[in-house]
Design a protein around this motif. Sequence first.
Motif, PDB file in Angstrom:
ATOM      1  N   LYS A  11     -16.825  18.447   2.276  1.00 46.77           N
ATOM      2  CA  LYS A  11     -17.418  19.513   1.458  1.00 46.77           C
ATOM      3  C   LYS A  11     -18.721  20.045   2.094  1.00 46.77           C
ATOM      4  CE  LYS A  11     -15.212  17.818  -2.749  1.00 46.77           C
ATOM      5  NZ  LYS A  11     -15.335  17.563  -4.200  1.00 46.77           N
ATOM      6  N   TYR A  51      -8.793  25.359  -6.575  1.00 48.08           N
ATOM      7  CA  TYR A  51      -9.164  24.501  -7.709  1.00 48.08           C
ATOM      8  C   TYR A  51      -8.653  25.031  -9.045  1.00 48.08           C
ATOM      9  CZ  TYR A  51     -12.090  21.380  -4.912  1.00 48.08           C
ATOM     10  OH  TYR A  51     -12.534  20.442  -4.010  1.00 48.08           O
ATOM     11  N   HIS A  54      -8.325  23.100 -12.223  1.00 53.07           N
ATOM     12  CA  HIS A  54      -9.532  22.723 -12.971  1.00 53.07           C
ATOM     13  C   HIS A  54     -10.152  23.912 -13.717  1.00 53.07           C
ATOM     14  CE1 HIS A  54      -9.381  18.788 -11.255  1.00 53.07           C
ATOM     15  NE2 HIS A  54      -9.701  19.175 -10.032  1.00 53.07           N
ATOM     16  N   ARG A  57     -11.909  23.323 -16.938  1.00 52.05           N
ATOM     17  CA  ARG A  57     -12.972  22.296 -17.010  1.00 52.05           C
ATOM     18  C   ARG A  57     -14.345  22.980 -16.993  1.00 52.05           C
ATOM     19  NH1 ARG A  57     -10.430  17.589 -13.917  1.00 52.05           N
ATOM     20  NH2 ARG A  57     -12.266  16.353 -14.403  1.00 52.05           N
ATOM     21  N   PHE A  59     -17.004  22.442 -15.451  1.00 50.29           N
ATOM     22  CA  PHE A  59     -17.716  22.534 -14.166  1.00 50.29           C
ATOM     23  C   PHE A  59     -17.012  23.447 -13.161  1.00 50.29           C
ATOM     24  CE2 PHE A  59     -15.025  18.730 -14.253  1.00 50.29           C
ATOM     25  CZ  PHE A  59     -14.200  18.951 -13.165  1.00 50.29           C
ATOM     26  N   GLU A  62     -19.185  26.126 -11.272  1.00 50.00           N
ATOM     27  CA  GLU A  62     -20.109  25.416 -10.366  1.00 50.00           C
ATOM     28  C   GLU A  62     -19.351  24.898  -9.125  1.00 50.00           C
ATOM     29  OE1 GLU A  62     -22.348  21.141 -10.938  1.00 50.00           O
ATOM     30  OE2 GLU A  62     -21.970  22.334 -12.742  1.00 50.00           O
ATOM     31  N   LEU A  63     -18.167  24.350  -9.380  1.00 51.09           N
ATOM     32  CA  LEU A  63     -17.341  23.790  -8.303  1.00 51.09           C
ATOM     33  C   LEU A  63     -16.920  24.899  -7.318  1.00 51.09           C
ATOM     34  CD1 LEU A  63     -15.699  21.339  -7.188  1.00 51.09           C
ATOM     35  CD2 LEU A  63     -13.894  21.930  -8.822  1.00 51.09           C
ATOM     36  N   ARG A  87      -7.692   7.781  -1.146  1.00 52.59           N
ATOM     37  CA  ARG A  87      -8.554   7.791  -2.329  1.00 52.59           C
ATOM     38  C   ARG A  87      -9.358   6.486  -2.433  1.00 52.59           C
ATOM     39  NH1 ARG A  87      -8.099  12.216  -5.798  1.00 52.59           N
ATOM     40  NH2 ARG A  87      -8.707  11.041  -7.629  1.00 52.59           N
ATOM     41  N   THR A  93     -15.139   9.391  -7.920  1.00 53.52           N
ATOM     42  CA  THR A  93     -15.593  10.794  -7.917  1.00 53.52           C
ATOM     43  C   THR A  93     -17.117  10.896  -7.905  1.00 53.52           C
ATOM     44  OG1 THR A  93     -13.606  11.326  -9.189  1.00 53.52           O
ATOM     45  CG2 THR A  93     -15.326  13.014  -9.123  1.00 53.52           C
ATOM     46  N   ARG A 104     -17.775   8.361  -0.217  1.00 53.98           N
ATOM     47  CA  ARG A 104     -18.643   9.012  -1.198  1.00 53.98           C
ATOM     48  C   ARG A 104     -19.938   8.237  -1.424  1.00 53.98           C
ATOM     49  NH1 ARG A 104     -13.687  11.082  -5.026  1.00 53.98           N
ATOM     50  NH2 ARG A 104     -13.665  13.238  -4.300  1.00 53.98           N
ATOM     51  N   ILE A 111     -22.184  14.090  -8.349  1.00 52.21           N
ATOM     52  CA  ILE A 111     -20.757  14.158  -8.725  1.00 52.21           C
ATOM     53  C   ILE A 111     -20.099  15.448  -8.214  1.00 52.21           C
ATOM     54  CG2 ILE A 111     -21.202  15.049 -11.069  1.00 52.21           C
ATOM     55  CD1 ILE A 111     -18.773  13.173 -11.917  1.00 52.21           C
ATOM     56  N   GLY A 112     -20.848  16.521  -8.193  1.00 49.39           N
ATOM     57  CA  GLY A 112     -20.305  17.784  -7.669  1.00 49.39           C
ATOM     58  C   GLY A 112     -20.254  17.760  -6.150  1.00 49.39           C
ATOM     59  N   ASN A 114     -19.864  15.584  -3.740  1.00 46.47           N
ATOM     60  CA  ASN A 114     -19.446  14.210  -3.478  1.00 46.47           C
ATOM     61  C   ASN A 114     -18.733  14.034  -2.135  1.00 46.47           C
ATOM     62  OD1 ASN A 114     -17.161  15.549  -4.196  1.00 46.47           O
ATOM     63  ND2 ASN A 114     -16.549  14.180  -5.860  1.00 46.47           N
ATOM     64  N   HIS A 117     -13.050  15.857  -0.543  1.00 47.69           N
ATOM     65  CA  HIS A 117     -11.911  15.989  -1.443  1.00 47.69           C
ATOM     66  C   HIS A 117     -10.795  15.118  -0.902  1.00 47.69           C
ATOM     67  CE1 HIS A 117      -8.573  17.798  -3.678  1.00 47.69           C
ATOM     68  NE2 HIS A 117      -7.935  17.846  -2.518  1.00 47.69           N
ATOM     69  N   GLY A 118     -10.000  14.537  -1.783  1.00 52.12           N
ATOM     70  CA  GLY A 118      -8.777  13.847  -1.367  1.00 52.12           C
ATOM     71  C   GLY A 118      -7.661  14.181  -2.335  1.00 52.12           C
TER      72      GLY A 118
HETATM   73  P1  ATP Z   1     -11.370  15.689  -5.505  1.00 53.17           P
HETATM   74  O1  ATP Z   1     -10.267  16.443  -6.212  1.00 53.17           O
HETATM   75  O2  ATP Z   1     -12.477  16.610  -4.979  1.00 53.17           O
HETATM   76  O3  ATP Z   1     -10.858  14.744  -4.470  1.00 53.17           O
HETATM   77  P2  ATP Z   1     -11.486  13.811  -7.658  1.00 53.17           P
HETATM   78  O4  ATP Z   1      -9.994  13.872  -7.643  1.00 53.17           O
HETATM   79  O5  ATP Z   1     -12.142  12.487  -7.493  1.00 53.17           O
HETATM   80  O6  ATP Z   1     -12.110  14.776  -6.575  1.00 53.17           O
HETATM   81  P3  ATP Z   1     -11.421  15.661  -9.874  1.00 53.17           P
HETATM   82  O7  ATP Z   1     -11.405  15.218 -11.289  1.00 53.17           O
HETATM   83  O8  ATP Z   1     -10.166  16.176  -9.266  1.00 53.17           O
HETATM   84  O9  ATP Z   1     -12.043  14.473  -8.998  1.00 53.17           O
HETATM   85  O10 ATP Z   1     -12.558  16.766  -9.753  1.00 53.17           O
HETATM   86  C1  ATP Z   1     -12.569  17.697  -8.688  1.00 53.17           C
HETATM   87  C2  ATP Z   1     -13.988  17.885  -8.213  1.00 53.17           C
HETATM   88  O11 ATP Z   1     -14.733  18.519  -9.251  1.00 53.17           O
HETATM   89  C3  ATP Z   1     -14.763  16.596  -7.923  1.00 53.17           C
HETATM   90  O12 ATP Z   1     -14.583  16.119  -6.624  1.00 53.17           O
HETATM   91  C4  ATP Z   1     -16.195  17.029  -8.137  1.00 53.17           C
HETATM   92  O13 ATP Z   1     -16.711  17.668  -6.970  1.00 53.17           O
HETATM   93  C5  ATP Z   1     -16.080  18.050  -9.242  1.00 53.17           C
HETATM   94  N1  ATP Z   1     -16.382  17.419 -10.523  1.00 53.17           N
HETATM   95  C6  ATP Z   1     -15.623  16.529 -11.214  1.00 53.17           C
HETATM   96  N2  ATP Z   1     -16.218  16.156 -12.359  1.00 53.17           N
HETATM   97  C7  ATP Z   1     -17.402  16.825 -12.391  1.00 53.17           C
HETATM   98  C8  ATP Z   1     -18.479  16.881 -13.316  1.00 53.17           C
HETATM   99  N3  ATP Z   1     -18.469  16.161 -14.425  1.00 53.17           N
HETATM  100  N4  ATP Z   1     -19.537  17.684 -13.005  1.00 53.17           N
HETATM  101  C9  ATP Z   1     -19.554  18.431 -11.867  1.00 53.17           C
HETATM  102  N5  ATP Z   1     -18.561  18.421 -10.963  1.00 53.17           N
HETATM  103  C10 ATP Z   1     -17.502  17.637 -11.207  1.00 53.17           C
END
Ligand code: ATP
Length: 139
Positions: A11, A51, A54, A57, A59, A62-63, A87, A93, A104, A111-112, A114, A117-118
């Motif tokens: 990222k 994305y 999501h 969601r 966030f 922001e994401l 993973r 996350t 990570r 958390i954002g 991080n 991505h996987g």
């Molecule tokens: P990724 O898909 O990036 O590998 P993940 O599978 O661990 O991560 P997801 O639930 O798919 O987590 O969320 C996607 C991405 O959204 C996260 O990697 C993170 O960057 C962001 N994200 C998740 N939860 C939050 C949150 N509570 N606040 C801000 N960003 C978040």
Amino acid sequence: MSGKRTFTMIKPTAYKNNCTGQIIQKIYEGGFHIAAMKITKLSKKDAEKFYEIHAERPFYGELVDFMSSGPIVAAILEKENAVEDYRKLIGATNPAEAEKGTVRAMCGTSIGENAVHGSDSDDNAKIEGDFFFSERELH
Ligand code: ATP
Ligand code: MG
């Protein structure tokens, strides 16, 4: 046991903080083959599409803004049980909850932001890999 391929992105913050080398090292130590890799940048539209699962969601905005804020490294990784094993290698996350030694924990800053991505399933690994690479870019 899942399939042989997963998809990852380094990222924007991790790329900017020069973490790419450490992450690639971890990928190799984890027994993965790098089948494809490139430095690229997502437009806002690309990030929205990538994305879209999501979209509801809180966030999401922001994401999308973060993921299109700077260059990223996209890669397709190969190994038996690739999705699950990758993973494990990247950790939880939230970097604050990620196990010591995971990507990570090493390179994530929030958390954002991080670090990586996987993919979360074989089907998504295929969809996400196809988003960035054509078959002739896989080696
Ligand atoms: P990724 O898909 O990036 O590998 P993940 O599978 O661990 O991560 P997801 O639930 O798919 O987590 O969320 C996607 C991405 O959204 C996260 O990697 C993170 O960057 C962001 N994200 C998740 N939860 C939050 C949150 N509570 N606040 C801000 N960003 C978040
Ligand atoms: Mg996910």
